[in-house]
Enzyme design. Structure first.
Site, PDB file in Angstrom:
ATOM      1  N   SER A 163      43.566  52.541  23.527  1.00  0.00           N
ATOM      2  CA  SER A 163      44.156  52.049  24.777  1.00  0.00           C
ATOM      3  C   SER A 163      43.255  52.421  25.943  1.00  0.00           C
ATOM      4  O   SER A 163      42.735  53.539  25.996  1.00  0.00           O
ATOM      5  CB  SER A 163      45.520  52.697  25.018  1.00  0.00           C
ATOM      6  OG  SER A 163      46.390  52.424  23.961  1.00  0.00           O
ATOM      7  N   ARG A 174      54.373  51.326  15.336  1.00  0.00           N
ATOM      8  CA  ARG A 174      54.319  52.341  16.398  1.00  0.00           C
ATOM      9  C   ARG A 174      55.700  52.989  16.500  1.00  0.00           C
ATOM     10  O   ARG A 174      56.587  52.474  17.178  1.00  0.00           O
ATOM     11  CB  ARG A 174      53.939  51.674  17.722  1.00  0.00           C
ATOM     12  CG  ARG A 174      53.889  52.613  18.920  1.00  0.00           C
ATOM     13  CD  ARG A 174      53.457  51.848  20.163  1.00  0.00           C
ATOM     14  NE  ARG A 174      53.429  52.698  21.333  1.00  0.00           N
ATOM     15  CZ  ARG A 174      54.503  52.963  22.081  1.00  0.00           C
ATOM     16  NH1 ARG A 174      55.681  52.446  21.787  1.00  0.00           N
ATOM     17  NH2 ARG A 174      54.396  53.754  23.132  1.00  0.00           N
ATOM     18  N   LYS A 179      57.554  51.717  26.967  1.00  0.00           N
ATOM     19  CA  LYS A 179      56.723  52.922  26.951  1.00  0.00           C
ATOM     20  C   LYS A 179      57.131  53.783  28.136  1.00  0.00           C
ATOM     21  O   LYS A 179      56.931  53.380  29.293  1.00  0.00           O
ATOM     22  CB  LYS A 179      55.245  52.519  27.064  1.00  0.00           C
ATOM     23  CG  LYS A 179      54.259  53.629  26.817  1.00  0.00           C
ATOM     24  CD  LYS A 179      52.830  53.062  26.824  1.00  0.00           C
ATOM     25  CE  LYS A 179      51.819  54.005  26.251  1.00  0.00           C
ATOM     26  NZ  LYS A 179      51.460  55.100  27.104  1.00  0.00           N
TER      27      LYS A 179
HETATM   28  N1  3NM Z   1      51.028  50.521  25.571  1.00  0.00           N
HETATM   29  P1  3NM Z   1      56.248  45.568  25.791  1.00  0.00           P
HETATM   30  S1  3NM Z   1      52.192  49.315  27.470  1.00  0.00           S
HETATM   31  C1  3NM Z   1      52.655  50.397  23.697  1.00  0.00           C
HETATM   32  O1  3NM Z   1      49.665  50.233  28.841  1.00  0.00           O
HETATM   33  C2  3NM Z   1      52.241  50.095  25.075  1.00  0.00           C
HETATM   34  O2  3NM Z   1      48.745  51.037  27.059  1.00  0.00           O
HETATM   35  C3  3NM Z   1      50.877  50.166  26.850  1.00  0.00           C
HETATM   36  O3  3NM Z   1      55.625  46.881  25.177  1.00  0.00           O
HETATM   37  C4  3NM Z   1      49.681  50.505  27.639  1.00  0.00           C
HETATM   38  O4  3NM Z   1      55.522  44.413  25.217  1.00  0.00           O
HETATM   39  C5  3NM Z   1      53.008  49.407  26.008  1.00  0.00           C
HETATM   40  O5  3NM Z   1      57.706  45.593  25.345  1.00  0.00           O
HETATM   41  C6  3NM Z   1      54.364  48.827  25.766  1.00  0.00           C
HETATM   42  O6  3NM Z   1      56.153  45.675  27.285  1.00  0.00           O
HETATM   43  C7  3NM Z   1      54.344  47.352  25.482  1.00  0.00           C
END
Ligand code: 3NM
Length: 218
Positions: free
Chosen positions: A117, A45, A146
């Site tokens: 998602s 990503r 994000k």
């Molecule tokens: N999507 P981390 S939250 C890529 O809510 C992504 O759909 C999300 O990263 C969603 O594990 C997110 O560092 C980031 O929090 C996840």
């Protein structure tokens, strides 16, 4: 066609990252360490500030795919169906703001898995109608990875979908740490999707091991 049961297992520990997410190790080395330590699938990503562009981006994608092949771990591409097809990826993942899942399904046919998602039961039902194979549900908790993340929803949506016998495998994403895994699994998820708790760990292999000991069984 691969069964939901196989995908359920593949999604147990779903590591997600791009070059800007690396911490103490170089990006490709971080991916290699995580693969060696036992992640069950990987999503490339490449988003956010300082993400790669042009040839560097494509070269990185090829290198990440090759690493996944070397370790026999499924390789997913985020939000780029054309590159996913070119790379013969095992799957593609799209968010709500990315190209519409239905159009992506038309492009890829049944050549690879499609993940979408979802932040609500409505989005989950739409993903199902659009031809998704699994959904990523989040953000579970606040996330630094994000910029445009929505408000955290914990395991509420996964629990509700599970109660309603939602047929697709689900993974929780967003701020997930190993301590969260038991609750996420008991809510009905197949596994967890993780960026920073692995990519930014001082010792990514130890972080992967910590997740693996708590994984959703059965
Ligand atoms: N999507 P981390 S939250 C890529 O809510 C992504 O759909 C999300 O990263 C969603 O594990 C997110 O560092 C980031 O929090 C996840």
């Amino acid at each position: 066609m691969i069964s939901n049961r196989d995908l359920h297992d593949v999604l147990s520990l779903y590591f997600v990252m791009g070059s800007p997410d690396a911490g103490s190790h170089a990006p490709l080395e971080t991916i290699r360490i995580a693969l060696q330590a036992g992640i069950t699938c990987f999503q490339w990503r490449e988003k956010g500030e300082q993400s790669l562009t042009g040839n560097e981006r494509v070269d990185f994608a090829y290198a990440a795919r090759q690493l996944c092949r070397d370790y026999h771990v499924p390789f997913f591409v985020d939000d780029d169906p054309a590159l996913a097809l070119l790379l013969k990826a095992d799957g593609i993942h799209v968010g709500q703001k990315d190209e519409q899942a239905r159009r992506v399904r038309q492009k890829i046919g049944n050549t690879m898995w499609l993940g979408v998602s979802a932040h609500s039961t409505e989005e989950a039902e739409k993903a199902l109608r659009d031809g998704a194979d699994y959904i990523g549900v989040g953000p579970y908790k606040p996330t630094q990875s994000k910029n445009d993340a929505e408000a955290p929803i914990g395991d509420s949506v996964i629990r509700k979908l599970s109660d309603e016998k939602y047929p697709l495998p689900m993974v929780a994403i967003g701020g997930v740490t190993p301590d969260d895994v038991p609750d996420i699994c008991s809510a009905g998820a197949s596994g967890v999707a993780v960026i920073s708790a692995i990519s930014k760990a001082k010792d990514p292999a130890a972080a992967v091991n910590c997740f693996l000991t708590k994984l959703c069984k059965g």
